[in-house]
Write a protein that holds these residues in place. Structure first.
Motif, PDB file in Angstrom:
ATOM      1  N   GLY A 162       3.854  39.532-120.570  1.00  0.00           N
ATOM      2  CA  GLY A 162       3.938  40.931-120.980  1.00  0.00           C
ATOM      3  C   GLY A 162       2.973  41.862-120.274  1.00  0.00           C
ATOM      4  O   GLY A 162       3.159  43.074-120.284  1.00  0.00           O
ATOM      5  N   VAL A 163       1.923  41.307-119.650  1.00  0.00           N
ATOM      6  CA  VAL A 163       0.929  42.189-119.038  1.00  0.00           C
ATOM      7  C   VAL A 163       0.902  42.124-117.517  1.00  0.00           C
ATOM      8  O   VAL A 163       0.238  42.927-116.870  1.00  0.00           O
ATOM      9  CB  VAL A 163      -0.492  41.886-119.567  1.00  0.00           C
ATOM     10  CG1 VAL A 163      -0.564  42.086-121.058  1.00  0.00           C
ATOM     11  CG2 VAL A 163      -0.925  40.483-119.188  1.00  0.00           C
ATOM     12  N   ALA A 164       1.604  41.150-116.939  1.00  0.00           N
ATOM     13  CA  ALA A 164       1.598  41.003-115.485  1.00  0.00           C
ATOM     14  C   ALA A 164       2.983  40.598-114.999  1.00  0.00           C
ATOM     15  O   ALA A 164       3.744  39.954-115.718  1.00  0.00           O
ATOM     16  CB  ALA A 164       0.560  39.971-115.057  1.00  0.00           C
ATOM     17  N   THR A 165       3.289  40.968-113.763  1.00  0.00           N
ATOM     18  CA  THR A 165       4.590  40.622-113.185  1.00  0.00           C
ATOM     19  C   THR A 165       4.454  39.601-112.062  1.00  0.00           C
ATOM     20  O   THR A 165       5.430  38.937-111.725  1.00  0.00           O
ATOM     21  CB  THR A 165       5.284  41.886-112.624  1.00  0.00           C
ATOM     22  OG1 THR A 165       4.427  42.497-111.640  1.00  0.00           O
ATOM     23  CG2 THR A 165       5.553  42.892-113.736  1.00  0.00           C
ATOM     24  N   SER A 166       3.266  39.479-111.500  1.00  0.00           N
ATOM     25  CA  SER A 166       3.051  38.547-110.387  1.00  0.00           C
ATOM     26  C   SER A 166       2.635  37.174-110.905  1.00  0.00           C
ATOM     27  O   SER A 166       2.102  37.043-112.015  1.00  0.00           O
ATOM     28  CB  SER A 166       1.967  39.076-109.443  1.00  0.00           C
ATOM     29  OG  SER A 166       0.708  39.089-110.100  1.00  0.00           O
ATOM     30  N   GLU A 167       2.872  36.166-110.097  1.00  0.00           N
ATOM     31  CA  GLU A 167       2.457  34.815-110.474  1.00  0.00           C
ATOM     32  C   GLU A 167       0.942  34.744-110.637  1.00  0.00           C
ATOM     33  O   GLU A 167       0.437  34.137-111.585  1.00  0.00           O
ATOM     34  CB  GLU A 167       2.912  33.816-109.404  1.00  0.00           C
ATOM     35  CG  GLU A 167       2.606  32.369-109.738  1.00  0.00           C
ATOM     36  CD  GLU A 167       3.130  31.391-108.689  1.00  0.00           C
ATOM     37  OE1 GLU A 167       2.663  30.232-108.691  1.00  0.00           O
ATOM     38  OE2 GLU A 167       3.979  31.798-107.871  1.00  0.00           O
ATOM     39  N   ILE A 217      -4.069  55.317-112.579  1.00  0.00           N
ATOM     40  CA  ILE A 217      -3.214  54.290-111.988  1.00  0.00           C
ATOM     41  C   ILE A 217      -2.422  53.651-113.117  1.00  0.00           C
ATOM     42  O   ILE A 217      -2.977  53.333-114.166  1.00  0.00           O
ATOM     43  CB  ILE A 217      -4.045  53.216-111.253  1.00  0.00           C
ATOM     44  CG1 ILE A 217      -4.753  53.805-110.033  1.00  0.00           C
ATOM     45  CG2 ILE A 217      -3.172  52.040-110.838  1.00  0.00           C
ATOM     46  CD1 ILE A 217      -5.714  52.836-109.353  1.00  0.00           C
ATOM     47  N   CYS A 218      -1.104  53.455-112.900  1.00  0.00           N
ATOM     48  CA  CYS A 218      -0.290  52.818-113.935  1.00  0.00           C
ATOM     49  C   CYS A 218       0.865  52.061-113.283  1.00  0.00           C
ATOM     50  O   CYS A 218       1.501  52.561-112.349  1.00  0.00           O
ATOM     51  CB  CYS A 218       0.262  53.862-114.907  1.00  0.00           C
ATOM     52  SG  CYS A 218       1.081  53.161-116.361  1.00  0.00           S
ATOM     53  N   GLY A 219       1.116  50.855-113.762  1.00  0.00           N
ATOM     54  CA  GLY A 219       2.225  50.066-113.252  1.00  0.00           C
ATOM     55  C   GLY A 219       3.554  50.592-113.768  1.00  0.00           C
ATOM     56  O   GLY A 219       3.670  50.984-114.935  1.00  0.00           O
ATOM     57  N   THR A 220       4.570  50.589-112.913  1.00  0.00           N
ATOM     58  CA  THR A 220       5.888  51.074-113.341  1.00  0.00           C
ATOM     59  C   THR A 220       6.538  50.127-114.344  1.00  0.00           C
ATOM     60  O   THR A 220       7.463  50.506-115.052  1.00  0.00           O
ATOM     61  CB  THR A 220       6.830  51.247-112.140  1.00  0.00           C
ATOM     62  OG1 THR A 220       6.999  49.985-111.472  1.00  0.00           O
ATOM     63  CG2 THR A 220       6.290  52.277-111.164  1.00  0.00           C
ATOM     64  N   LYS A 221       6.043  48.877-114.396  1.00  0.00           N
ATOM     65  CA  LYS A 221       6.570  47.907-115.357  1.00  0.00           C
ATOM     66  C   LYS A 221       5.542  47.565-116.426  1.00  0.00           C
ATOM     67  O   LYS A 221       5.563  46.470-116.999  1.00  0.00           O
ATOM     68  CB  LYS A 221       7.046  46.649-114.627  1.00  0.00           C
ATOM     69  CG  LYS A 221       8.266  46.892-113.749  1.00  0.00           C
ATOM     70  CD  LYS A 221       8.846  45.591-113.207  1.00  0.00           C
ATOM     71  CE  LYS A 221      10.129  45.860-112.418  1.00  0.00           C
ATOM     72  NZ  LYS A 221      10.729  44.601-111.892  1.00  0.00           N
ATOM     73  N   ASP A 222       4.658  48.496-116.697  1.00  0.00           N
ATOM     74  CA  ASP A 222       3.678  48.307-117.768  1.00  0.00           C
ATOM     75  C   ASP A 222       4.407  48.387-119.113  1.00  0.00           C
ATOM     76  O   ASP A 222       4.924  49.435-119.477  1.00  0.00           O
ATOM     77  CB  ASP A 222       2.604  49.389-117.681  1.00  0.00           C
ATOM     78  CG  ASP A 222       1.441  49.152-118.639  1.00  0.00           C
ATOM     79  OD1 ASP A 222       1.653  48.519-119.688  1.00  0.00           O
ATOM     80  OD2 ASP A 222       0.332  49.609-118.332  1.00  0.00           O
ATOM     81  N   MET A 223       4.443  47.262-119.821  1.00  0.00           N
ATOM     82  CA  MET A 223       5.154  47.199-121.093  1.00  0.00           C
ATOM     83  C   MET A 223       4.193  47.114-122.284  1.00  0.00           C
ATOM     84  O   MET A 223       4.619  46.822-123.408  1.00  0.00           O
ATOM     85  CB  MET A 223       6.100  45.990-121.108  1.00  0.00           C
ATOM     86  CG  MET A 223       7.136  46.014-119.998  1.00  0.00           C
ATOM     87  SD  MET A 223       8.172  47.500-120.085  1.00  0.00           S
ATOM     88  CE  MET A 223       9.156  47.297-118.587  1.00  0.00           C
ATOM     89  N   ALA A 224       2.909  47.335-122.042  1.00  0.00           N
ATOM     90  CA  ALA A 224       1.926  47.244-123.121  1.00  0.00           C
ATOM     91  C   ALA A 224       1.937  48.523-123.952  1.00  0.00           C
ATOM     92  O   ALA A 224       1.480  49.573-123.504  1.00  0.00           O
ATOM     93  CB  ALA A 224       0.537  46.994-122.549  1.00  0.00           C
ATOM     94  N   GLY A 225       2.482  48.420-125.150  1.00  0.00           N
ATOM     95  CA  GLY A 225       2.526  49.566-126.041  1.00  0.00           C
ATOM     96  C   GLY A 225       3.193  50.772-125.397  1.00  0.00           C
ATOM     97  O   GLY A 225       4.253  50.675-124.800  1.00  0.00           O
ATOM     98  N   SER A 226       2.536  51.922-125.513  1.00  0.00           N
ATOM     99  CA  SER A 226       3.079  53.174-124.980  1.00  0.00           C
ATOM    100  C   SER A 226       2.295  53.652-123.769  1.00  0.00           C
ATOM    101  O   SER A 226       2.206  54.854-123.510  1.00  0.00           O
ATOM    102  CB  SER A 226       3.050  54.258-126.075  1.00  0.00           C
ATOM    103  OG  SER A 226       3.797  53.863-127.209  1.00  0.00           O
ATOM    104  N   GLY A 247       6.509  48.085-109.567  1.00  0.00           N
ATOM    105  CA  GLY A 247       6.687  46.685-109.909  1.00  0.00           C
ATOM    106  C   GLY A 247       5.516  46.045-110.616  1.00  0.00           C
ATOM    107  O   GLY A 247       5.600  44.875-111.025  1.00  0.00           O
ATOM    108  N   ALA A 248       4.426  46.778-110.802  1.00  0.00           N
ATOM    109  CA  ALA A 248       3.241  46.202-111.443  1.00  0.00           C
ATOM    110  C   ALA A 248       3.306  46.350-112.953  1.00  0.00           C
ATOM    111  O   ALA A 248       3.887  47.292-113.486  1.00  0.00           O
ATOM    112  CB  ALA A 248       1.978  46.880-110.914  1.00  0.00           C
ATOM    113  N   THR A 254      -4.144  43.244-110.690  1.00  0.00           N
ATOM    114  CA  THR A 254      -3.906  41.837-110.362  1.00  0.00           C
ATOM    115  C   THR A 254      -2.515  41.640-109.765  1.00  0.00           C
ATOM    116  O   THR A 254      -2.300  40.694-109.012  1.00  0.00           O
ATOM    117  CB  THR A 254      -4.052  40.924-111.598  1.00  0.00           C
ATOM    118  OG1 THR A 254      -2.996  41.195-112.543  1.00  0.00           O
ATOM    119  CG2 THR A 254      -5.398  41.119-112.275  1.00  0.00           C
ATOM    120  N   ASP A 255      -1.578  42.522-110.093  1.00  0.00           N
ATOM    121  CA  ASP A 255      -0.217  42.406-109.555  1.00  0.00           C
ATOM    122  C   ASP A 255      -0.123  42.944-108.131  1.00  0.00           C
ATOM    123  O   ASP A 255       0.592  42.390-107.297  1.00  0.00           O
ATOM    124  CB  ASP A 255       0.773  43.152-110.453  1.00  0.00           C
ATOM    125  CG  ASP A 255       1.073  42.406-111.743  1.00  0.00           C
ATOM    126  OD1 ASP A 255       0.900  41.173-111.764  1.00  0.00           O
ATOM    127  OD2 ASP A 255       1.482  43.053-112.723  1.00  0.00           O
TER     128      ASP A 255
END
Length: 269
Positions: A162-167, A217-226, A247-248, A254-255
């Motif tokens: 839920g907090v990262a998209t990269s391995e 800075i904000c990831g486009t795939k940040d799904m943490a809350g709002s 994509g982060a 870290t992504d």
């Protein structure tokens, strides 16, 4: 990086510091988010160490900064941070805060506006109350039971994905969470306490003005809350520059470390 220890009334804070660098006119202070630790910024330390003086810590009650009593406020954390920085000659700090680290950076600015020379928020949000709904504030007061009763294996799975998209980002988050494996109560109290001191700071309704140069800075795939909604509104109301990291996730640094490092470096210059 040298590991050092700072003693407080609640326990010891472990931090890592290298006061040397080619550019000593300002110092980079990396502040990790809730339930993470100093390793969150490994890719940034690797890149900036030697170029600038750098600092990172295990936040109070996190990882090696434990045992630690949880009877402190966000302002207490900011004061401890200031004492550590001043003790080490970090008199012109540029704070780079991820999530909870970004909230702490804003509290630091509230208390020590004359000291901070720059601020970068990574997947964090503003501390002003106007950005939050009533139900969001209500829930932030009551997160400990949620984490206490959530199935641990599910929490680890959702927490990492839920907090990262990269391995790399997901494996790192798994390592953070495994620090608390076998002691879910500690994790629940840590997370719940973090959200509690956050909402208490919000409800103080202090100005939390950002008077120094700053960027978001904000990831486009940040799904943490709002987080994404907060950042869109923050950017619109404050006119602070915002970088959307394609994509982060929530741990964008870290992504996409190379992209985030370049943003930080350009900001410092």
């Amino acid at each position: 990086m040298e590991e050092r220890v700072y003693k407080t009334r609640c326990g010891e804070i472990h931090y890592w510091i290298n006061p040397d660098g080619n550019n000593k006119e300002k110092q980079i202070v990396f502040l990790p988010g809730l339930t993470t630790d100093h390793r969150l910024f490994d890719k940034q330390i690797e890149y900036f160490e030697g170029k600038y003086p750098v600092f990172v810590w295990d936040p109070p009650a996190h990882a090696s900064s434990y045992p630690f009593e949880l009877d402190f406020s966000l302002a207490d954390k900011a004061r401890w941070l200031d004492e550590i920085l001043m003790e080490n000659g970090f008199d012109k700090p540029v704070i780079v805060g991820q999530s909870m680290g970004g909230y702490l950076g804003q509290m630091y600015m509230q208390l020590f506006p004359e000291k901070i020379v720059g601020f970068i928020s990574i997947d964090s949000a503003p501390l002003q109350k106007q950005y939050y709904t009533g139900i969001e504030l209500w829930l932030l007061h009551r997160m400990t039971p949620v984490y206490r009763h959530y199935p641990w294996k599910t929490l680890i799975r959702q927490g990492t994905k839920g907090v990262a998209t990269s391995e790399y980002g997901r494996e790192l988050m798994r390592k953070f969470m495994m620090t608390y494996d076998g002691n879910q109560e500690r994790y629940a109290r840590l997370a719940g306490s973090g959200f509690k001191i956050l909402v208490e700071a919000v409800e103080e309704e202090l100005p939390y003005e950002i008077k120094c140069p700053a960027e978001l800075i904000c990831g486009t795939k940040d799904m943490a809350g709002s987080t994404k909604r907060y950042n869109r509104a923050w950017h619109k109301k404050s006119n602070l520059p915002i970088h959307w990291i394609k994509g982060a996730g929530h741990n964008a640094n870290t992504d996409c470390p190379e992209e985030v490092n370049k943003i930080i470096e350009d900001f410092l210059k």
